[in-house]
Enzyme design. Structure first.
Site, short mmCIF file in Angstrom:
data_model
loop_
_atom_site.label_atom_id
_atom_site.label_comp_id
_atom_site.label_asym_id
_atom_site.label_seq_id
_atom_site.Cartn_x
_atom_site.Cartn_y
_atom_site.Cartn_z
N GLU A 72 9.43 6.28 -45.99
CA GLU A 72 8.28 6.47 -47.05
C GLU A 72 8.30 7.87 -47.68
OE1 GLU A 72 5.12 3.59 -45.10
OE2 GLU A 72 4.52 5.32 -45.66
N CYS A 87 0.52 7.38 -42.99
CA CYS A 87 2.01 7.59 -43.15
C CYS A 87 2.33 6.25 -42.26
CB CYS A 87 2.22 8.69 -42.32
SG CYS A 87 3.68 8.97 -41.62
S1 SF4 Z 1 2.03 11.75 -36.89
FE1 SF4 Z 1 3.08 11.76 -35.01
S2 SF4 Z 1 4.37 10.15 -34.93
FE2 SF4 Z 1 3.56 10.17 -36.75
S3 SF4 Z 1 5.20 10.80 -37.98
FE3 SF4 Z 1 3.84 12.63 -37.45
S4 SF4 Z 1 4.57 13.35 -35.39
FE4 SF4 Z 1 5.67 11.34 -35.76
#
Ligand code: SF4
Length: 363
Positions: A111, A353
């Site tokens: 994404e 995300c």
């Molecule tokens: S929040 Fe943690 S698991 Fe998600 S993309 Fe970032 S580092 Fe990776």
């Protein structure tokens, strides 16, 4: 085929020389792509027809496949790019454990998000396909790591966002999409050079933020990168026990070791550190935790970015209330810590995300 977004002026000039094109062709192509947003050689009208054909045969511009896009009512625009038809680099051997892919069909998509506000247009970029860190609250980490993006794939994301609907250019970049940027540091640094270069995207180093869960050795190495970008440390908990519950990689170092590395980054780069703190309702948003976070933040030159969690289907965490978020910020500010609440953007398009990717996968 050459990948355009992996090239710099020197390598593009070599390509032109190898194909009997005049030297200034390289400059013309760079201008078409980075100044005009043109990625179709047939539209490069000041290039001869024969050379346009040759470029089309030999150079690949956009390599990702646009699998989905979603535009939120607040202007946040999210793209899901598929990298299936080409290689993503397998993640190299790592001294750190990598969560294995879930065993389902390979999903080489990432994404990338454009977040427009009154004074800036921020591109949130992915650095890896999937993520090796596996944070408990994050949709991107659920499937483990599929591979690393190369520099060209990272730059392509910013370029696509810059030329969405002919809109105005990306002014800021944050590496806060899928992946742990410092686990793919060579490609990320190469991409940042192109994002920053006057012949490339022309985005000031101070407008580029690399967000990391943090490994002290990786931060110390990154401190020697020649461009003074902002480093954001994803702290998310004020004590090691809770941090290790939320972030599997936290077991490799203590918070104190991480903050030490951040101090070294500040000394080397002169850039104040941003401490990212994702507020999870009932988990890390208590007053006592705010006071402990304030104590930590005051041990280095840092500001704190508070982020309200966006809920993810299937994960047990909840979004904190407005009152709790404001109360948390108040405690930090009373302790003279510069603390901002990051505005929640694009909630109507699954802004957390990795969510668009998950939704697409389920279809
Ligand atoms: S929040 Fe943690 S698991 Fe998600 S993309 Fe970032 S580092 Fe990776």
């Amino acid at each position: 085929m050459l990948s355009f977004f992996d090239l710099d002026p020197t390598s593009l000039e070599s390509f032109c020389a190898d194909h009997d094109m005049p030297r200034h062709r390289a400059d013309q192509i760079l201008r078409w792509v980075y100044r005009q947003g043109v990625v179709d050689p047939s539209a490069m009208t000041n290039v001869s027809a024969a050379h346009r054909d040759l470029i089309a045969e030999q150079v690949e511009f956009y390599r990702g496949e646009l699998l989905a896009s979603a535009l939120a009512s607040d202007g946040t625009h999210k793209l899901l790019l598929g990298w299936d038809s080409m290689k993503t680099r397998p993640a190299g051997p790592s001294p750190l454990p990598v969560l294995a892919p879930t065993g389902g069909p390979s999903d080489r998509s990432t994404e990338t998000v454009l977040i427009p506000t009154e004074d800036r247009r921020t591109a949130c970029l992915s650095s890896q396909v999937g993520c090796p860190v596996g944070c408990r609250f994050c949709a991107s980490g659920l499937g483990g790591l599929e591979g690393n993006l190369d520099a060209g794939q990272i730059v392509e994301q910013a370029h696509r966002l810059s030329w969405l609907e002919g809109g105005s250019r990306v002014s800021n970049v944050v590496f806060m999409g899928m992946g742990e940027p410092l686990a793919n540091a060579t490609a990320v640094m190469q991409a940042i050079r192109t994002l920053n270069a006057p012949w490339g995207m022309g985005i000031g180093a101070r407008r580029i933020t690399v967000s990391t869960v943090g490994l002290p050795a990786a931060i110390r190495r990154f401190a020697h990168f020649e461009l003074p970008v902002t480093l954001a440390l994803s702290l998310h908990a004020p004590d090691d026990d809770l941090r290790r519950e939320l972030i599997p990689w936290a077991k490799f170092s203590t918070i104190e070791e991480l903050l030490d590395a951040c101090r070294a980054y500040f000394e080397q780069s002169g850039r104040e550190i941003t401490l990212e703190y994702l507020l999870l309702g009932g988990v890390n948003d208590r007053s006592s935790q705010a006071r402990e976070l304030a104590r930590l933040a005051r041990t280095l030159r840092a500001n704190v970015n508070l982020i309200r969690y966006n809920e993810v289907d299937g994960l047990p965490y909840r979004r904190p209330t407005d009152d709790d978020v404001l109360g948390f910020q108040r405690i930090l500010r009373r302790a003279s810590v510069n603390a901002h609440i990051r505005a929640s953007r694009g909630r109507d398009i699954a802004a957390a995300c990795g969510q668009l990717r998950r939704e697409q996968r389920a279809h």
